[in-house]
Structures are given as structure tokens and as C-alpha cells.
Scaffold this motif. Structure first.
Motif, PDB file in Angstrom:
ATOM      1  N   ASP A   2       5.214  -0.578  -3.607  1.00  0.00           N
ATOM      2  CA  ASP A   2       4.563   0.607  -4.138  1.00  0.00           C
ATOM      3  C   ASP A   2       4.886   0.682  -5.632  1.00  0.00           C
ATOM      4  OD1 ASP A   2       2.970   2.898  -3.953  1.00  0.00           O
ATOM      5  OD2 ASP A   2       4.743   4.179  -3.834  1.00  0.00           O
ATOM      6  N   CYS A   3       3.952   0.213  -6.457  1.00  0.00           N
ATOM      7  CA  CYS A   3       4.148   0.163  -7.894  1.00  0.00           C
ATOM      8  C   CYS A   3       3.280   1.243  -8.548  1.00  0.00           C
ATOM      9  CB  CYS A   3       3.763  -1.228  -8.403  1.00  0.00           C
ATOM     10  SG  CYS A   3       3.699  -1.371 -10.195  1.00  0.00           S
ATOM     11  N   ILE A   4       3.909   2.098  -9.323  1.00  0.00           N
ATOM     12  CA  ILE A   4       3.185   3.178 -10.007  1.00  0.00           C
ATOM     13  C   ILE A   4       2.071   2.607 -10.875  1.00  0.00           C
ATOM     14  CG2 ILE A   4       3.394   4.972 -11.779  1.00  0.00           C
ATOM     15  CD1 ILE A   4       6.272   5.427 -10.723  1.00  0.00           C
ATOM     16  N   PHE A   5       2.354   1.546 -11.626  1.00  0.00           N
ATOM     17  CA  PHE A   5       1.336   0.979 -12.508  1.00  0.00           C
ATOM     18  C   PHE A   5       0.210   0.335 -11.721  1.00  0.00           C
ATOM     19  CE2 PHE A   5       4.489   0.479 -16.278  1.00  0.00           C
ATOM     20  CZ  PHE A   5       4.428   1.840 -16.508  1.00  0.00           C
ATOM     21  N   ASN A   7      -0.794   1.366  -8.842  1.00  0.00           N
ATOM     22  CA  ASN A   7      -1.559   2.525  -8.359  1.00  0.00           C
ATOM     23  C   ASN A   7      -2.486   3.068  -9.443  1.00  0.00           C
ATOM     24  OD1 ASN A   7      -0.439   2.406  -5.811  1.00  0.00           O
ATOM     25  ND2 ASN A   7       1.125   3.948  -6.232  1.00  0.00           N
ATOM     26  N   ILE A   8      -2.030   3.085 -10.681  1.00  0.00           N
ATOM     27  CA  ILE A   8      -2.878   3.521 -11.800  1.00  0.00           C
ATOM     28  C   ILE A   8      -4.024   2.527 -11.993  1.00  0.00           C
ATOM     29  CG2 ILE A   8      -2.946   3.796 -14.312  1.00  0.00           C
ATOM     30  CD1 ILE A   8      -0.059   4.999 -14.038  1.00  0.00           C
ATOM     31  N   GLN A  13      -3.802   6.667  -8.710  1.00  0.00           N
ATOM     32  CA  GLN A  13      -2.949   7.625  -9.409  1.00  0.00           C
ATOM     33  C   GLN A  13      -3.547   7.851 -10.789  1.00  0.00           C
ATOM     34  OE1 GLN A  13       1.156   6.817  -8.864  1.00  0.00           O
ATOM     35  NE2 GLN A  13       1.815   8.073 -10.583  1.00  0.00           N
ATOM     36  N   ALA A  15      -3.806   8.711 -14.797  1.00  0.00           N
ATOM     37  CA  ALA A  15      -3.111   8.392 -16.040  1.00  0.00           C
ATOM     38  C   ALA A  15      -4.084   8.657 -17.177  1.00  0.00           C
ATOM     39  CB  ALA A  15      -2.664   6.935 -16.046  1.00  0.00           C
ATOM     40  N   LYS A  30       3.957   8.691 -20.050  1.00  0.00           N
ATOM     41  CA  LYS A  30       4.135  10.049 -19.523  1.00  0.00           C
ATOM     42  C   LYS A  30       5.368  10.734 -20.120  1.00  0.00           C
ATOM     43  CE  LYS A  30       3.928  12.599 -15.226  1.00  0.00           C
ATOM     44  NZ  LYS A  30       3.766  12.523 -13.775  1.00  0.00           N
ATOM     45  N   HIS A  45       0.065  -7.902 -11.123  1.00  0.00           N
ATOM     46  CA  HIS A  45       1.460  -7.466 -11.052  1.00  0.00           C
ATOM     47  C   HIS A  45       2.421  -8.635 -11.289  1.00  0.00           C
ATOM     48  CE1 HIS A  45       4.784  -4.873  -9.779  1.00  0.00           C
ATOM     49  NE2 HIS A  45       5.305  -5.999  -9.337  1.00  0.00           N
ATOM     50  N   ILE A  94       9.924   0.839 -14.760  1.00  0.00           N
ATOM     51  CA  ILE A  94       8.883   0.452 -13.807  1.00  0.00           C
ATOM     52  C   ILE A  94       8.840  -1.080 -13.745  1.00  0.00           C
ATOM     53  CG2 ILE A  94       6.437   0.626 -13.182  1.00  0.00           C
ATOM     54  CD1 ILE A  94       7.874   3.366 -13.346  1.00  0.00           C
TER      55      ILE A  94
END
Length: 137
Positions: A2-5, A7-8, A13, A15, A30, A45, A94
Motif C-alpha cells: 500500500d503505497c501512498i504515491f 495510490n495518487i 487518493q 493530491a 503535503k 514503483h 515514502i
């Protein structure tokens, strides 16, 4: 994973996107160090820059000048720093490769961490060790 970037990148997610093409995206940080602080990243990734093929590293950094010029024009910043952290001990928060573009403002100033002072002999020895390791790769 589960990578925030990721997801963006995958639009799961939100941004503040400032640049996007088929292989890269740039977003506003952020938690900025300065007004205009942004992040440029590959859509594929990779945790660390050393995990990436050389041509992908070149492609990533080739996006930086356009984005930096645009940030400078939009913010009125006098200069900027480029940062790229790898691993927790290097302050990579991250685990997805990204390049920081941090605008700098003459009127605000710019603080750097305290620097070490090395002896020439120590620098010579370390330089030799680094060169020797490069030859073995």
C-alpha cells in the motif's frame, strides 16, 4: 503493498497534481519545507533510486528543469534545492522514488544541517575505496 504515491498515481487518493505525462507525475508536497515544495516521481514503483534502470533515472531527472522553472515563476522564489532521499536513515518517508524541488527565498534564508570537517587523508582514503567499489560493479 500500500503505497501512498502509487495510490495518487492510480487516482485512488487525492493530491495537488502540477505535472503529469505517461510515465511521471509531480505533486505539491503535503508537508512543505517552503512554499512551492513539490515532488516529482516515476509512475512505476521503485523504492530507491538504485533499484531503477539508468535510463529511467535519466527520464525522471529530465522532468525536473521544466517543473522547477514553473515553480520559480509561480512562487517568485530566488532559487531552489533538489533533494532525493533513499532509505529511512536518509529521511525517505515514502518508499517510492521521488525528487524534491524545494524553492528558496532570499528574504527567508536557508538553513542546512551542520557539516562535518574531514581530513584530506580521510577523504583520499574514502575516495579510493569508492572508486575501487565502482570498478567491481
Amino acid at each position: 503493498m500500500d503505497c501512498i504515491f502509487c495510490n495518487i498515481i492510480n487516482k485512488k487518493q487525492d493530491a495537488h497534481i502540477i505535472f503529469e505525462d505517461e510515465s511521471h507525475i509531480a505533486i505539491m508536497d503535503k508537508y512543505p519545507i517552503q512554499k512551492g515544495h513539490s515532488l516529482v516521481m516515476p509512475k512505476l514503483h521503485h523504492e530507491k533510486i538504485i533499484d531503477m534502470p539508468n535510463d529511467e533515472v535519466g527520464a525522471l531527472f529530465s522532468r525536473v528543469p521544466l517543473i522547477a522553472r514553473s515553480i520559480l515563476a509561480a512562487t517568485g522564489a530566488d532559487g531552489f534545492n533538489i533533494g532525493q532521499n533513499n532509505g529511512k536513515s536518509a529521511n525517505q518517508i515514502i518508499p517510492h522514488v521521488h525528487v524534491h524541488i524545494i524553492p528558496r527565498y532570499h528574504k527567508i534564508g536557508n538553513s542546512w544541517a551542520r557539516r562535518m570537517i574531514s581530513a584530506n587523508d580521510d577523504l583520499d582514503e574514502l575516495a579510493k575505496a569508492i572508486r575501487n567499489n565502482m570498478l567491481s560493479r
